[in-house]
Design a protein around this motif. Structure first.
Motif, PDB file in Angstrom:
ATOM      1  N   GLY A  31     -15.033   0.458   1.141  1.00  0.00           N
ATOM      2  CA  GLY A  31     -14.035  -0.569   0.883  1.00  0.00           C
ATOM      3  C   GLY A  31     -12.707  -0.017   0.428  1.00  0.00           C
ATOM      4  O   GLY A  31     -11.761  -0.770   0.187  1.00  0.00           O
ATOM      5  N   ARG A  32     -12.615   1.325   0.301  1.00  0.00           N
ATOM      6  CA  ARG A  32     -11.369   1.935  -0.150  1.00  0.00           C
ATOM      7  C   ARG A  32     -10.426   2.146   1.034  1.00  0.00           C
ATOM      8  O   ARG A  32     -10.870   2.332   2.170  1.00  0.00           O
ATOM      9  CB  ARG A  32     -11.643   3.278  -0.840  1.00  0.00           C
ATOM     10  N   PRO A  33      -9.100   2.151   0.783  1.00  0.00           N
ATOM     11  CA  PRO A  33      -8.131   2.426   1.857  1.00  0.00           C
ATOM     12  C   PRO A  33      -8.406   3.791   2.471  1.00  0.00           C
ATOM     13  O   PRO A  33      -8.825   4.729   1.784  1.00  0.00           O
ATOM     14  CB  PRO A  33      -6.789   2.390   1.139  1.00  0.00           C
ATOM     15  N   THR A  34      -8.174   3.921   3.760  1.00  0.00           N
ATOM     16  CA  THR A  34      -8.443   5.165   4.468  1.00  0.00           C
ATOM     17  C   THR A  34      -7.155   5.877   4.837  1.00  0.00           C
ATOM     18  O   THR A  34      -6.068   5.289   4.852  1.00  0.00           O
ATOM     19  CB  THR A  34      -9.238   4.887   5.753  1.00  0.00           C
ATOM     20  N   LEU A  35      -7.301   7.164   5.180  1.00  0.00           N
ATOM     21  CA  LEU A  35      -6.158   7.958   5.618  1.00  0.00           C
ATOM     22  C   LEU A  35      -5.567   7.378   6.903  1.00  0.00           C
ATOM     23  O   LEU A  35      -4.342   7.390   7.094  1.00  0.00           O
ATOM     24  CB  LEU A  35      -6.581   9.411   5.834  1.00  0.00           C
ATOM     25  N   ALA A  36      -6.423   6.858   7.787  1.00  0.00           N
ATOM     26  CA  ALA A  36      -5.934   6.274   9.034  1.00  0.00           C
ATOM     27  C   ALA A  36      -5.013   5.093   8.758  1.00  0.00           C
ATOM     28  O   ALA A  36      -3.993   4.898   9.450  1.00  0.00           O
ATOM     29  CB  ALA A  36      -7.114   5.837   9.900  1.00  0.00           C
ATOM     30  N   GLU A  37      -5.344   4.300   7.742  1.00  0.00           N
ATOM     31  CA  GLU A  37      -4.495   3.156   7.383  1.00  0.00           C
ATOM     32  C   GLU A  37      -3.173   3.614   6.796  1.00  0.00           C
ATOM     33  O   GLU A  37      -2.119   3.013   7.064  1.00  0.00           O
ATOM     34  CB  GLU A  37      -5.253   2.249   6.401  1.00  0.00           C
ATOM     35  N   VAL A  38      -3.206   4.679   6.003  1.00  0.00           N
ATOM     36  CA  VAL A  38      -1.959   5.243   5.464  1.00  0.00           C
ATOM     37  C   VAL A  38      -1.077   5.734   6.606  1.00  0.00           C
ATOM     38  O   VAL A  38       0.135   5.484   6.633  1.00  0.00           O
ATOM     39  CB  VAL A  38      -2.269   6.405   4.486  1.00  0.00           C
ATOM     40  N   ALA A  39      -1.687   6.429   7.567  1.00  0.00           N
ATOM     41  CA  ALA A  39      -0.935   6.947   8.712  1.00  0.00           C
ATOM     42  C   ALA A  39      -0.330   5.806   9.523  1.00  0.00           C
ATOM     43  O   ALA A  39       0.845   5.859   9.927  1.00  0.00           O
ATOM     44  CB  ALA A  39      -1.854   7.794   9.582  1.00  0.00           C
ATOM     45  N   ARG A  40      -1.123   4.749   9.756  1.00  0.00           N
ATOM     46  CA  ARG A  40      -0.633   3.615  10.541  1.00  0.00           C
ATOM     47  C   ARG A  40       0.526   2.911   9.844  1.00  0.00           C
ATOM     48  O   ARG A  40       1.544   2.579  10.473  1.00  0.00           O
ATOM     49  CB  ARG A  40      -1.790   2.644  10.778  1.00  0.00           C
ATOM     50  N   LEU A  41       0.402   2.714   8.537  1.00  0.00           N
ATOM     51  CA  LEU A  41       1.453   2.021   7.801  1.00  0.00           C
ATOM     52  C   LEU A  41       2.739   2.832   7.736  1.00  0.00           C
ATOM     53  O   LEU A  41       3.845   2.289   7.760  1.00  0.00           O
ATOM     54  CB  LEU A  41       0.965   1.700   6.374  1.00  0.00           C
ATOM     55  N   SER A  42       2.621   4.159   7.673  1.00  0.00           N
ATOM     56  CA  SER A  42       3.810   5.021   7.573  1.00  0.00           C
ATOM     57  C   SER A  42       4.338   5.443   8.940  1.00  0.00           C
ATOM     58  O   SER A  42       5.385   6.097   9.029  1.00  0.00           O
ATOM     59  CB  SER A  42       3.495   6.255   6.726  1.00  0.00           C
ATOM     60  N   GLY A  43       3.600   5.113  10.004  1.00  0.00           N
ATOM     61  CA  GLY A  43       4.075   5.423  11.347  1.00  0.00           C
ATOM     62  C   GLY A  43       3.962   6.875  11.747  1.00  0.00           C
ATOM     63  O   GLY A  43       4.765   7.384  12.544  1.00  0.00           O
ATOM     64  N   VAL A  44       2.966   7.581  11.206  1.00  0.00           N
ATOM     65  CA  VAL A  44       2.752   8.985  11.561  1.00  0.00           C
ATOM     66  C   VAL A  44       1.298   9.174  11.975  1.00  0.00           C
ATOM     67  O   VAL A  44       0.476   8.266  11.842  1.00  0.00           O
ATOM     68  CB  VAL A  44       3.094   9.929  10.388  1.00  0.00           C
TER      69      VAL A  44
END
Length: 339
Positions: free
Chosen positions: A10-23
């Motif tokens: 249920g924790r945020p993932t690295l993929a979500e961080v990448a998607r949100l930051s556009g990298v």
């Protein structure tokens, strides 16, 4: 509603961080690890995204995916000794730009405790280990050998094949202290030591050798205490030795805090330094230059040891060939008023 977090935790993932930051996920990972090749503007975007999502990196998952973590283990015998604080700071300065996490293990001069730390940290699959000295249990040595994790040894040097070490000769340092006192005309030379780890005893060997060559070795003038080194202990040991041997005219201390305590105790007892007894310390701690009298000491390259050891480990990780196996950084005798 957009679901955030992995299915299992249920924790945020690295993929979500990448998607949100556009990298890409790889760029996001490097940015969060502080890898210097990532553009500053991308780093800022990734950090903002991670903060917005409340993302926390999972080093265990990263290690599992790559069969190796982005961590470097540093094992030291003390966090209260200024010597190792300077060394650790230098290691961090080298490792941080590479995005490597530094895991510190303090084994309190206890080989069994160091063995347990090695066992526990190897489970995290570190990419490298920085060790203090060479004296450890056979079990610890077997684990390190079997792990094949690159190791660099600090504070001592070795000519053994395949061993990478950065430090200086502890024996030569003890020898230099004795030679300095002898050059000052002192003939009844004592040695006061505490903690009694292998490097302390190597200094003792160098000190004894110089006195033996001069025909002035006096084992009765040695006072060795197993307790941790401290200013208070230095005063106590000095008082004991000078009371038992009033003809003593020079002392080498295995660490500056012992010598500092001796100077304070000499002042209390009305014993003139260096007129009655000369004193030499070891490590040249910051306060030693400000005592009355100022303390003569062996200055050790503690920050340089950390920096060069970290650089040597990075060179191994980068697969560089022709590395210098043993780096002897030397030491400096800093002469002041106490001799």
């Amino acid at each position: 509603m957009t679901r955030i977090g992995s299915r299992t935790t249920g924790r945020p993932t690295l993929a979500e961080v990448a998607r949100l930051s556009g990298v890409s996920p790889i760029t996001a990972s490097r940015a969060l690890r502080g890898v210097s090749t990532v553009a500053p503007e991308l780093v800022e975007k990734v950090q903002v995204a991670a903060s917005t999502l409340g993302y926390i990196a999972n080093p265990a998952a990263r290690a599992l995916a790559s069969a190796q973590s982005q961590s470097v283990v540093v094992l030291i015998p003390s966090l209260s000794n200024h010597l190792f604080i300077d060394t650790l700071e230098a290691i961090h300065e080298v490792m941080r730009p590479r995005g490597l996490e530094v895991l510190i293990g303090n084994y309190h001069y206890d080989q069994t405790e160091e063995e347990n730390l090695i066992r526990n940290y190897l489970a995290y699959q570190p990419c490298g280990i920085l060790l203090t000295g060479f004296d450890r249990t056979e079990a610890a040595q077997r684990m390190l050998s079997a792990s094949a994790v690159p190791c660099v040894h600090m504070m001592e040097v070795s000519s053994a094949e395949g061993v990478i070490s950065v430090g200086f000769s502890q024996r030569d340092a003890g020898r230099a202290a004795a030679q300095h006192l002898l050059a000052r005309g002192r003939r009844r030379l004592g040695f006061i030591a505490a903690q009694l780890d292998p490097r302390v005893m190597q200094r003792a060997e160098g000190f004894r050798q110089a006195l033996a060559e001069a025909g002035l070795q006096a084992p009765e003038l040695e006072l060795l205490a197993p307790e941790p080194s401290s200013i208070g202990l230095g005063g106590e040991l000095f008082s004991q030795l000078i009371t038992e041997h009033p003809d003593l005219d020079g002392i080498f201390f295995c660490n500056d805090d012992l010598a500092q305590g001796a100077i304070f105790q000499a002042l209390r007892q009305g014993i003139a330094v260096p007129e009655r007894v000369a004193m030499v310390g070891f490590n040249d701690l910051p306060t030693s230059a400000h005592l009355v009298p100022r303390l003569t000491s062996i200055r050790t390259p503690r920050a340089a040891v950390g920096r060069c050891a970290a650089q040597a480990l990075l060179a191994v990780l980068d697969g560089k060939k022709g590395l210098q196996q043993a780096q002897d950084l030397g030491f400096e005798l800093v002469v002041r008023e106490s001799t």
